[in-house]
Design a protein around this motif. Structure first.
Motif, PDB file in Angstrom:
ATOM      1  N   SER A   1      14.665 -16.342  23.292  1.00  0.00           N
ATOM      2  CA  SER A   1      13.402 -15.775  22.831  1.00  0.00           C
ATOM      3  C   SER A   1      13.096 -14.509  23.618  1.00  0.00           C
ATOM      4  CB  SER A   1      12.260 -16.788  22.973  1.00  0.00           C
ATOM      5  OG  SER A   1      12.094 -17.159  24.316  1.00  0.00           O
ATOM      6  N   LEU A   2      12.323 -13.640  22.985  1.00  0.00           N
ATOM      7  CA  LEU A   2      11.852 -12.399  23.590  1.00  0.00           C
ATOM      8  C   LEU A   2      10.356 -12.318  23.373  1.00  0.00           C
ATOM      9  CD1 LEU A   2      14.480  -9.953  22.016  1.00  0.00           C
ATOM     10  CD2 LEU A   2      14.426 -10.698  24.387  1.00  0.00           C
ATOM     11  N   GLU A   3       9.674 -11.696  24.319  1.00  0.00           N
ATOM     12  CA  GLU A   3       8.241 -11.450  24.123  1.00  0.00           C
ATOM     13  C   GLU A   3       7.861 -10.166  24.812  1.00  0.00           C
ATOM     14  OE1 GLU A   3       6.175 -14.091  27.570  1.00  0.00           O
ATOM     15  OE2 GLU A   3       6.879 -15.167  25.809  1.00  0.00           O
ATOM     16  N   GLN A   4       6.759  -9.618  24.387  1.00  0.00           N
ATOM     17  CA  GLN A   4       6.267  -8.374  24.950  1.00  0.00           C
ATOM     18  C   GLN A   4       5.892  -8.616  26.411  1.00  0.00           C
ATOM     19  OE1 GLN A   4       3.602  -6.576  22.215  1.00  0.00           O
ATOM     20  NE2 GLN A   4       2.933  -5.016  23.639  1.00  0.00           N
ATOM     21  N   ARG A   5       6.242  -7.664  27.289  1.00  0.00           N
ATOM     22  CA  ARG A   5       5.981  -7.841  28.724  1.00  0.00           C
ATOM     23  C   ARG A   5       4.497  -7.907  29.048  1.00  0.00           C
ATOM     24  NH1 ARG A   5      10.553  -6.565  32.274  1.00  0.00           N
ATOM     25  NH2 ARG A   5      12.246  -5.840  30.945  1.00  0.00           N
ATOM     26  N   GLU A   6       3.731  -7.025  28.450  1.00  0.00           N
ATOM     27  CA  GLU A   6       2.297  -7.006  28.703  1.00  0.00           C
ATOM     28  C   GLU A   6       1.573  -7.496  27.465  1.00  0.00           C
ATOM     29  OE1 GLU A   6       0.988  -3.208  30.127  1.00  0.00           O
ATOM     30  OE2 GLU A   6       2.691  -3.039  31.487  1.00  0.00           O
ATOM     31  N   GLU A   7       0.741  -8.500  27.642  1.00  0.00           N
ATOM     32  CA  GLU A   7       0.031  -9.072  26.503  1.00  0.00           C
ATOM     33  C   GLU A   7      -1.090  -8.142  26.063  1.00  0.00           C
ATOM     34  OE1 GLU A   7      -2.106 -13.247  25.475  1.00  0.00           O
ATOM     35  OE2 GLU A   7      -0.396 -13.257  26.839  1.00  0.00           O
ATOM     36  N   THR A   8      -1.104  -7.856  24.762  1.00  0.00           N
ATOM     37  CA  THR A   8      -2.142  -7.030  24.165  1.00  0.00           C
ATOM     38  C   THR A   8      -2.645  -7.732  22.908  1.00  0.00           C
ATOM     39  OG1 THR A   8      -0.639  -5.812  22.722  1.00  0.00           O
ATOM     40  CG2 THR A   8      -0.961  -4.929  24.955  1.00  0.00           C
ATOM     41  N   GLN A   9      -3.583  -7.121  22.237  1.00  0.00           N
ATOM     42  CA  GLN A   9      -4.107  -7.685  20.989  1.00  0.00           C
ATOM     43  C   GLN A   9      -3.003  -7.798  19.938  1.00  0.00           C
ATOM     44  OE1 GLN A   9      -7.365  -5.474  19.368  1.00  0.00           O
ATOM     45  NE2 GLN A   9      -7.455  -6.677  17.496  1.00  0.00           N
TER      46      GLN A   9
END
Length: 168
Positions: free
Chosen positions: A6-14
């Motif tokens: 899995s991959l996810e954005q490093r910084e959580e945003t809206q």
């Protein structure tokens, strides 16, 4: 995990994104291999091997991105093309960009549905035990990605090698 990554954005945003790629099967016509519930894991520095019966999933993480190699140890019976089928769970939209590239995009509805490239699953290369290149391409259908290989004259094992990376 045992059948993917899995991959996810490093910084959580809206507008944060996430994506999970899970191997559902390696198949040709009516014969297929499935990931095992408890494969053997072996790691060394930036490399991880996940050994299933009949195939190995190899992950190599470096500055280019993460390679997810599928090393298929024996030819599946029957005629036709070999397919590595991956299910995606994501809030992004997978789009085929070329014969060996898929991009997953986010859509910003506040900016008239502008698409932003977030993840690339690209650079598909396939070779056999004698280092001969094999014809291969990607297909996308809803939430499934298929890595399709013409292995008619291949000497096994074969290696199926896509690269996943974020757009930036």
């Amino acid at each position: 995990y045992e059948n993917g990554f899995s991959l996810e954005q490093r910084e959580e945003t809206q507008d944060s994104w996430q994506a999970r790629f899970s191997l559902s099967e390696i198949a040709r016509n009516n014969e297929n291999m499935f990931p095992q519930a408890s494969p053997f894991f072996e790691s060394n520095k930036n490399k991880l091997l996940v050994k299933h019966e009949g195939f190995i999933m190899e992950y190599i993480n470096d500055k280019e991105g993460m390679r997810q190699n599928f090393i298929v140890e024996k030819r599946l019976e029957g005629e036709g093309l070999l397919e590595v089928r991956l299910e995606t769970e994501t809030n992004l939209i997978p789009l085929k960009k070329s014969s060996d590239d898929i991009v997953l995009v986010s859509v910003d509805s506040s900016k008239e549905n502008i698409q932003k490239e977030e993840i690339w699953y690209k650079g598909l290369k396939v070779w056999d035990a004698e280092q001969n290149s094999l014809e291969a391409w990607v297909e996308v259908s809803d939430n499934e990605i298929a890595l399709v290989v013409n292995d008619k004259d291949a000497v096994y094992p074969i290696t199926i090698d896509p690269l996943s990376t974020t757009a930036d």
